[in-house]
Design a protein around this motif. Structure first.
Motif, mmCIF file in Angstrom:
data_model
loop_
_atom_site.group_PDB
_atom_site.id
_atom_site.type_symbol
_atom_site.label_atom_id
_atom_site.label_comp_id
_atom_site.label_asym_id
_atom_site.label_seq_id
_atom_site.Cartn_x
_atom_site.Cartn_y
_atom_site.Cartn_z
ATOM 1 N N CYS A 9 6.383 -11.444 -12.475
ATOM 2 C CA CYS A 9 4.986 -11.172 -12.142
ATOM 3 C C CYS A 9 4.637 -11.714 -10.767
ATOM 4 N N ALA A 10 3.807 -10.961 -10.068
ATOM 5 C CA ALA A 10 3.276 -11.407 -8.779
ATOM 6 C C ALA A 10 1.770 -11.569 -8.916
ATOM 7 N N GLU A 16 -6.352 -8.250 -1.712
ATOM 8 C CA GLU A 16 -5.180 -8.441 -0.855
ATOM 9 C C GLU A 16 -4.276 -7.212 -0.942
ATOM 10 N N GLY A 17 -3.737 -6.780 0.175
ATOM 11 C CA GLY A 17 -2.874 -5.615 0.211
ATOM 12 C C GLY A 17 -1.449 -5.936 -0.206
ATOM 13 N N LEU A 18 -0.687 -4.894 -0.442
ATOM 14 C CA LEU A 18 0.708 -5.056 -0.856
ATOM 15 C C LEU A 18 1.587 -5.616 0.257
ATOM 16 N N TRP A 19 1.151 -5.507 1.496
ATOM 17 C CA TRP A 19 1.941 -6.007 2.621
ATOM 18 C C TRP A 19 1.841 -7.526 2.752
ATOM 19 N N GLU A 20 0.848 -8.121 2.116
ATOM 20 C CA GLU A 20 0.684 -9.568 2.146
ATOM 21 C C GLU A 20 1.603 -10.216 1.101
ATOM 22 N N PRO A 21 2.175 -11.367 1.417
ATOM 23 C CA PRO A 21 2.991 -12.036 0.396
ATOM 24 C C PRO A 21 2.119 -12.469 -0.789
ATOM 25 N N PRO A 22 2.655 -12.391 -2.005
ATOM 26 C CA PRO A 22 1.849 -12.787 -3.166
ATOM 27 C C PRO A 22 1.563 -14.280 -3.163
#
Length: 97
Positions: A9-10, A16-22
């Motif tokens: 799980c993240a 927050e966008g998918l390009w940002e680290p979780p």
């Protein structure tokens, strides 16, 4: 999370966008978060396979072939014991090289 058999799980902040680290990456087994604050999805997947092995757990039925591909093709562990379905995929992947 309580309903999950096994998962990586993240946790992301809202918006927050998918390009940002979780914010956090963790492993859930039978609804319990067993590991968290992992560095990457790759390490989380490797640790999940290790936990399955150490705890002597069976792969969840709906994800059996996914875990088998991860173990035997991606991680190259115990390759001589592939199911026919995974062996067929492996042969196809080898022919593409």
């Amino acid at each position: 999370l309580e309903q999950l058999t096994m998962a990586v799980c993240a946790i992301r902040r809202e918006g927050e966008g998918l390009w940002e680290p979780p914010e956090d990456i963790g492993i859930v087994i039978e609804g319990v978060e067993v590991l968290h604050e992992l560095t990457s999805f790759a390490s989380a997947c490797a640790l999940l396979l290790g936990l399955i092995y150490v705890l002597n757990l069976a792969y969840p039925k709906p994800l059996r072939f996914t875990f088998e591909v991860l173990q035997k093709i991606i991680m190259q562990l115990d390759q001589h014991k592939m199911s026919p379905k995974v062996q067929n995929l492996y042969g196809r992947l080898q022919s593409l090289q």
